[in-house]
Write an enzyme that holds these catalytic residues in place. Structure first.
Site, PDB file in Angstrom:
ATOM      1  N   GLY A 139       0.821  -1.200   0.000  1.00 53.13           N
ATOM      2  CA  GLY A 139       0.000   0.000   0.000  1.00 53.13           C
ATOM      3  C   GLY A 139       0.856   1.252   0.000  1.00 53.13           C
ATOM      4  N   GLY A 167       1.505  -2.770   5.745  1.00 48.75           N
ATOM      5  CA  GLY A 167       0.533  -2.716   4.654  1.00 48.75           C
ATOM      6  C   GLY A 167      -0.262  -3.999   4.636  1.00 48.75           C
ATOM      7  N   SER A 168      -1.191  -4.305   3.799  1.00 52.48           N
ATOM      8  CA  SER A 168      -2.007  -3.400   3.079  1.00 52.48           C
ATOM      9  C   SER A 168      -3.213  -4.091   2.455  1.00 52.48           C
ATOM     10  CB  SER A 168      -1.155  -2.781   2.016  1.00 52.48           C
ATOM     11  OG  SER A 168      -1.294  -1.481   1.919  1.00 52.48           O
ATOM     12  N   ARG A 169      -3.054  -5.077   1.534  1.00 51.79           N
ATOM     13  CA  ARG A 169      -4.203  -5.787   0.981  1.00 51.79           C
ATOM     14  C   ARG A 169      -3.779  -7.194   0.580  1.00 51.79           C
ATOM     15  NH1 ARG A 169      -6.798  -3.582  -4.391  1.00 51.79           N
ATOM     16  NH2 ARG A 169      -6.891  -5.670  -5.276  1.00 51.79           N
TER      17      ARG A 169
END
Length: 200
Positions: A139, A167-169
């Site tokens: 991210g 992070g993040s995803r």
């Protein structure tokens, strides 16, 4: 409490700096101590037990941010904010076929532009020959993605597969036999890595 690999790289300088600053400028020491404690909390790695029910489980803690069709496949993405555990887990049992690092941008992971972010894609062939892809996506603040697996590794459902620094995803791209109607979570729903079923 267990911690994800690499936590010492961030925590030790903060704690050492706090020890020195405590004698020179105590307020700075308190700040550095707080930073060190935050790093330990961020890199926490709690135990997880996969559910008895069948299905694809979430690769990450966080909130579902993506549910979309991509050709004949469906992608389910989970956004991890700063309060979430950042250790990622295998959504299914199977063999790792490939691990690919893809350089890219560092846009906020909750934005649509994050599809072009730096990522590591982990291809997994399930026990029945079905193909999954787990993507660990950096991210805005994440700068290092740490996969724990390599091609040929055998995974059990819920095994640790990596983590992202700050992070993040994490996404799972489902095999073609899954449709949107097979996704059992909704956008915005809170999920837990290795425990929440996202599709079945």
């Amino acid at each position: 409490m267990k911690f994800a690999p690499g936590y010492r790289r961030f925590a030790l300088p903060a704690f050492l700096g706090a020890a020195v600053a405590a004698f020179v400028f105590p307020p700075a020491g308190a700040v550095l101590l707080g930073i060190g404690a935050f790093v330990l909390w961020f890199f926490r790695d709690p135990e997880r037990t996969p559910p008895a029910e069948s299905g694809v489980i979430s690769p990450a803690d966080g909130h579902v941010s993506v549910i979309r069709e991509e050709g004949d496949r469906v992608r389910v993405g989970v956004f991890m904010n700063v309060t979430d555990v950042h250790v990622n887990r295998a959504p299914v049992a199977g063999e790792v076929r490939d691990v690919t690092h893809r350089p890219g941008a560092h846009k906020p992971a909750f934005s649509k532009d994050s599809d072009r972010n730096e990522r590591v894609d982990i291809e997994v062939v399930g026990d029945r020959g079905d193909e999954y892809e787990v993507s660990l996506i950096a991210g805005a603040f994440a700068r290092r993605i740490h996969p724990y697996v390599a091609p040929g590794d055998e995974l059990a459902r819920c095994d640790k597969i990596g983590h992202i620094d700050f992070g993040s995803r994490a996404d799972v791209l489902l095999p073609p036999e899954f449709g949107v109607e097979d996704v059992v979570v909704e956008k915005g729903e809170s999920v837990r890595a290795g425990e929440t079923v996202v599709a079945k």
